[in-house]
Design a protein around this motif. Structure first.
Motif, short mmCIF file in Angstrom:
data_model
loop_
_atom_site.label_atom_id
_atom_site.label_comp_id
_atom_site.label_asym_id
_atom_site.label_seq_id
_atom_site.Cartn_x
_atom_site.Cartn_y
_atom_site.Cartn_z
N ASP A 40 -9.15 2.25 2.70
CA ASP A 40 -8.78 1.38 1.59
C ASP A 40 -10.00 1.22 0.71
OD1 ASP A 40 -7.10 -0.51 0.11
OD2 ASP A 40 -8.62 -1.96 0.77
N ASP A 41 -9.86 1.58 -0.54
CA ASP A 41 -10.98 1.49 -1.48
C ASP A 41 -10.96 0.11 -2.14
OD1 ASP A 41 -12.85 1.79 -3.51
OD2 ASP A 41 -12.30 3.88 -3.89
N LYS A 42 -11.99 -0.69 -1.86
CA LYS A 42 -12.03 -2.06 -2.38
C LYS A 42 -12.34 -2.11 -3.88
CE LYS A 42 -11.62 -3.54 1.89
NZ LYS A 42 -10.24 -3.71 2.37
N ALA A 43 -12.75 -0.96 -4.44
CA ALA A 43 -13.02 -0.92 -5.88
C ALA A 43 -11.74 -0.70 -6.68
CB ALA A 43 -14.03 0.19 -6.19
N MET A 44 -10.66 -0.38 -5.98
CA MET A 44 -9.38 -0.18 -6.65
C MET A 44 -8.36 -1.08 -5.98
SD MET A 44 -7.96 1.81 -9.09
CE MET A 44 -8.69 3.44 -9.22
N VAL A 45 -7.79 -2.02 -6.73
CA VAL A 45 -6.82 -2.94 -6.12
C VAL A 45 -5.44 -2.67 -6.69
CG1 VAL A 45 -8.54 -4.73 -5.71
CG2 VAL A 45 -7.24 -4.74 -7.86
N GLY A 46 -4.43 -3.16 -5.98
CA GLY A 46 -3.08 -2.97 -6.48
C GLY A 46 -2.06 -3.72 -5.67
N GLY A 47 -0.88 -3.84 -6.23
CA GLY A 47 0.21 -4.50 -5.50
C GLY A 47 1.33 -4.89 -6.44
N PHE A 48 2.43 -5.35 -5.82
CA PHE A 48 3.56 -5.80 -6.63
C PHE A 48 3.36 -7.24 -7.08
CE2 PHE A 48 6.34 -2.37 -4.71
CZ PHE A 48 6.62 -1.77 -5.93
N GLY A 49 3.58 -7.47 -8.35
CA GLY A 49 3.52 -8.82 -8.90
C GLY A 49 4.82 -9.15 -9.60
N ARG A 50 5.10 -10.43 -9.71
CA ARG A 50 6.33 -10.84 -10.38
C ARG A 50 6.03 -11.75 -11.56
NH1 ARG A 50 9.45 -15.23 -10.19
NH2 ARG A 50 8.29 -16.15 -8.47
N ILE A 51 6.58 -11.40 -12.71
CA ILE A 51 6.54 -12.30 -13.87
C ILE A 51 7.99 -12.64 -14.19
CG2 ILE A 51 5.81 -12.64 -16.26
CD1 ILE A 51 3.86 -10.35 -15.97
N GLY A 52 8.38 -13.86 -13.93
CA GLY A 52 9.79 -14.23 -14.14
C GLY A 52 10.67 -13.34 -13.28
N ASN A 53 11.59 -12.61 -13.93
CA ASN A 53 12.50 -11.74 -13.18
C ASN A 53 11.98 -10.32 -13.05
OD1 ASN A 53 14.41 -13.81 -12.88
ND2 ASN A 53 15.19 -13.40 -14.94
N GLU A 54 10.81 -10.07 -13.57
CA GLU A 54 10.29 -8.71 -13.65
C GLU A 54 9.29 -8.44 -12.54
OE1 GLU A 54 10.69 -5.35 -15.09
OE2 GLU A 54 10.80 -6.55 -16.94
N THR A 55 9.55 -7.39 -11.75
CA THR A 55 8.57 -6.96 -10.74
C THR A 55 7.75 -5.81 -11.33
OG1 THR A 55 10.04 -7.59 -8.96
CG2 THR A 55 8.24 -6.09 -8.39
N ILE A 56 6.46 -5.93 -11.24
CA ILE A 56 5.55 -4.94 -11.84
C ILE A 56 4.53 -4.49 -10.81
CG2 ILE A 56 3.78 -4.59 -13.63
CD1 ILE A 56 5.18 -6.92 -15.19
N MET A 57 4.23 -3.19 -10.81
CA MET A 57 3.13 -2.70 -9.98
C MET A 57 1.84 -2.83 -10.79
SD MET A 57 1.82 -1.43 -7.27
CE MET A 57 3.10 -0.76 -6.19
N PHE A 58 0.94 -3.67 -10.30
CA PHE A 58 -0.36 -3.82 -10.95
C PHE A 58 -1.40 -2.98 -10.21
CE2 PHE A 58 1.71 -7.57 -12.66
CZ PHE A 58 1.17 -7.67 -13.94
N ILE A 59 -2.23 -2.29 -10.97
CA ILE A 59 -3.31 -1.50 -10.38
C ILE A 59 -4.55 -1.69 -11.24
CG2 ILE A 59 -4.13 0.88 -9.99
CD1 ILE A 59 -1.06 1.52 -9.51
N GLY A 60 -5.72 -1.82 -10.64
CA GLY A 60 -6.91 -1.97 -11.46
C GLY A 60 -8.19 -1.78 -10.68
N GLN A 61 -9.26 -1.46 -11.40
CA GLN A 61 -10.57 -1.44 -10.76
C GLN A 61 -11.07 -2.87 -10.64
OE1 GLN A 61 -10.40 0.70 -13.66
NE2 GLN A 61 -10.74 2.76 -12.87
N GLN A 62 -11.71 -3.17 -9.52
CA GLN A 62 -12.15 -4.54 -9.27
C GLN A 62 -13.66 -4.59 -9.10
OE1 GLN A 62 -10.38 -7.38 -9.27
NE2 GLN A 62 -12.18 -8.61 -8.74
N LYS A 63 -14.30 -5.49 -9.86
CA LYS A 63 -15.74 -5.71 -9.68
C LYS A 63 -15.96 -6.98 -8.86
CE LYS A 63 -17.28 -3.62 -14.06
NZ LYS A 63 -17.77 -3.93 -15.42
#
Lengths: 282, 316
Positions: B93-116
């Motif tokens: 698991d690379d801790k510099a790259m994060v991700g997961g499912f998030g929910r905004i209202g009724n919308e499920t979105i896959m968020f991915i990003g580099q993390q400092k």
């Protein structure tokens, strides 16, 4: 008083014109230091007869090696670089381009062509390292994109021969986006089930490695070619240790699973033709 | 404690004076309201002068500000729910790259990003936001999962580059990034990419192929960092300001070059001055764009995405 007078300042013979070495002129292998005539080296696909060192050559030599009877149609031969950023370092970018064109007789760091390899159609894009280190700017991206379009349109396999230090800094983010552009086009080629051969030669690094060079259906490399994302100097500075022997060389990449095979330049044409024949759809 | 950048000194000094004045008024019960008002007006004017005319290098400095919100800050603030997912299923698991499912209202979105990271320990854990190949493969795994369940993807770009290490090369850093470029260009679900900090080269682009690409106002996106550019061209890091100018790496530059689709404004002085405002702005952009993107067929989106990137470049 001088006996002779120079009419024009500086050396005016273009490198391209100088390249045809007269018979009998000797070339020293940078690896084993053995001498051989330029003519013999040329007749052996620019490979040292003693130690099999692969001399660094450009598009003219690869086209000669690959295409039947030296016959090919060059594609988009006249594309040249713009100056989108008005980039200036020690030299203005357009001046640098102009000087490179003068020096090499080339328009940019890649040439694309269509020809036949043992009787079978192939589109080849081949880089020239002596044009600003084979760097990838808009022209390279556009020529590769158009070569892929040509492959798609005529249903012909594609080969890209890489020899590049990476992206061309003088085009900033535009050069970065050539990685996206070429990779997106390759996705279309892949969907059309047209074979793509990537040949990595010494050196293949940076943005070229991190885009089309690593995306071949067949990833191939010449012996001992340096292939990597980050350059060895940068890695050494990052980890503060000497790098192991053979690190980032073609043999190292085969061992780590990133190349299908290493191919000797003298066997390149036949091996490639054999693969193309095997993949032919009835 | 506010961390000040070199060019912010006059603003910080005036702010300090204003605080002193306010303090004096409160303790001495002398009416200083006129002087305070005057100084407040002067401060606003000075702020507009300093932050309204930022050089390219100053924007690079703001993009790296240690108080700037990072990927997980954005995700947690924007989402009503977030479940982080880990691992590339192959090596780590690379801790510099994060991700997961998030929910905004009724919308499920896959968020991915580099993390400092924000302190020495977490910076090391996150490898300063420099992902290894497994980070890019983790990102691709999550994107493929989003595609499988027909959920849109949002990537948050913030990296000084893909990690240039020995093991990174052994595990195919170049191949990992290249694979993402190809796969992202044909993802069947909507993809939105937002540069929230640093957008350095292939490491940034490795999660940067989207239907829409945005940059926050004080971020940079280019083929090389100003420091590295300076060291290559002038053999020293001292010309980083000149390099930043030459590279034309700001949000406005990239918009002018037609390499991005829009700029998301930041509060005066940078995202860290009012993170809530930035989170809100980013959330609005995501919601608005997803609505428009979802209205289109997948084939149409893919064709448009490929066409967009294919048209980038300037040739004569």
């Amino acid at each position: 008083m001088s006996w002779f007078k120079r009419v024009k300042e500086g050396i005016v013979t273009r490198t391209e014109e100088k390249k045809e070495a007269p018979d009998g002129l000797f070339v020293k292998c940078p690896s084993c230091k053995k001498m051989a005539t330029a003519k013999v080296i040329h007749e052996h696909q620019h490979v040292c007869l003693n130690c099999a060192h692969h001399f660094q050559v450009g598009s003219a030599e690869y086209f000669h090696i690959l295409f039947d009877e030296d016959q090919f149609t060059e594609l988009d031969a006249n594309l040249v670089s713009g100056d989108p950023l008005q980039f200036t370092d020690t030299k203005a970018y357009p001046d640098r381009i102009k000087a490179s064109i003068e020096k090499t007789g080339l328009k940019d760091a890649i040439r694309t062509a269509h020809g036949k390899v043992e009787g079978q159609d192939l589109v080849v894009a081949c880089m020239d390292f002596n044009f600003i280190g084979g760097s990838m700017g808009s022209v390279m991206g556009e020529k590769i994109a158009r070569a892929i379009d040509y492959s798609l349109e005529h249903k012909m396999p594609l080969m890209i021969i890489s020899k590049s230090g990476g992206a061309r800094m003088m085009e900033g983010a535009l050069s970065l986006m050539q990685m996206a552009k070429t990779s997106a086009k390759l996705a279309l080629l892949s969907q059309a089930r047209i074979p793509y051969f990537s040949l990595m030669t010494d050196p293949t690094t940076g943005g070229v490695t991190a885009s089309f060079a690593m995306l071949g259906d067949f990833n191939m490399a010449e012996p001992n070619a340096l292939i990597g994302f980050a350059g060895p100097r940068v890695i050494k500075e990052t980890i503060g240790k000497d790098l192991p022997k053979g690190f980032q060389r073609a043999e190292f990449l085969v061992d780590h699973g990133f190349l299908d095979f290493i191919v000797d330049r003298r066997e390149l044409k036949h091996k490639l033709a054999t693969l193309i024949r095997m993949l032919k759809q009835d | 404690m506010e961390l000040e950048l070199d060019f912010e000194k006059p603003v910080v000094e005036l702010k300090k004076k204003l605080e002193e004045l306010k303090h004096t008024e409160a303790t001495s019960k002398v009416d200083l309201s006129a002087a305070i008002r005057e100084m407040e007006a002067k401060l606003l004017e000075l702020q507009q002068q300093v932050y309204g005319n930022l050089t390219r290098w100053q924007r690079v400095q703001l993009s790296r500000h240690p108080e700037r919100p990072y990927a997980l800050d954005f995700i947690q603030a924007i989402c009503d729910d977030f479940i982080e997912l880990f691992g590339d299923r192959t090596i780590a698991d690379d801790k510099a790259m994060v991700g997961g499912f998030g929910r905004i209202g009724n919308e499920t979105i896959m968020f991915i990003g580099q993390q400092k990271g924000r302190d020495t320990k977490s910076r090391k854990l996150r490898n300063f936001g420099m992902a290894n190949p497994e980070g890019y493969r983790k990102a691709l795994r999550l994107m493929k999962m989003a595609e499988k369940f027909n959920k849109p993807i949002v990537t948050l770009i913030d990296t000084p580059g893909a990690f240039p290490g020995l093991e990174a090369e052994e595990r195919g850093q170049g191949e990992a990034i290249a694979r993402n470029l190809l796969e992202m260009s044909v993802l069947k679900v909507p993809v939105i990419c937002i540069v929230i900090g640093e957008g350095a080269s292939g490491g940034a682009l490795g999660i940067g192929i989207g239907d829409k690409v945005y940059m926050l106002e004080n971020t940079w996106y280019s083929v090389i960092s100003p420091e590295s550019c300076s060291s290559i061209l002038w053999r020293s890091w001292d010309h980083k300001e000149k390099a930043a100018e030459a590279l034309k790496l700001t949000a406005q530059d990239n918009l002018d070059l037609k390499l991005i689709d829009g700029i998301i404004e930041e509060p005066l002085g940078g995202a860290h001055k009012d993170p809530e405002a930035v989170f809100k702005a980013v959330k609005q952009v995501i919601q608005k764009d997803l609505k428009a993107l979802k209205a289109k067929e997948a084939d149409v989106r893919i064709e448009k995405r490929i066409k967009k990137f294919s048209s980038m470049g300037v040739v004569a």
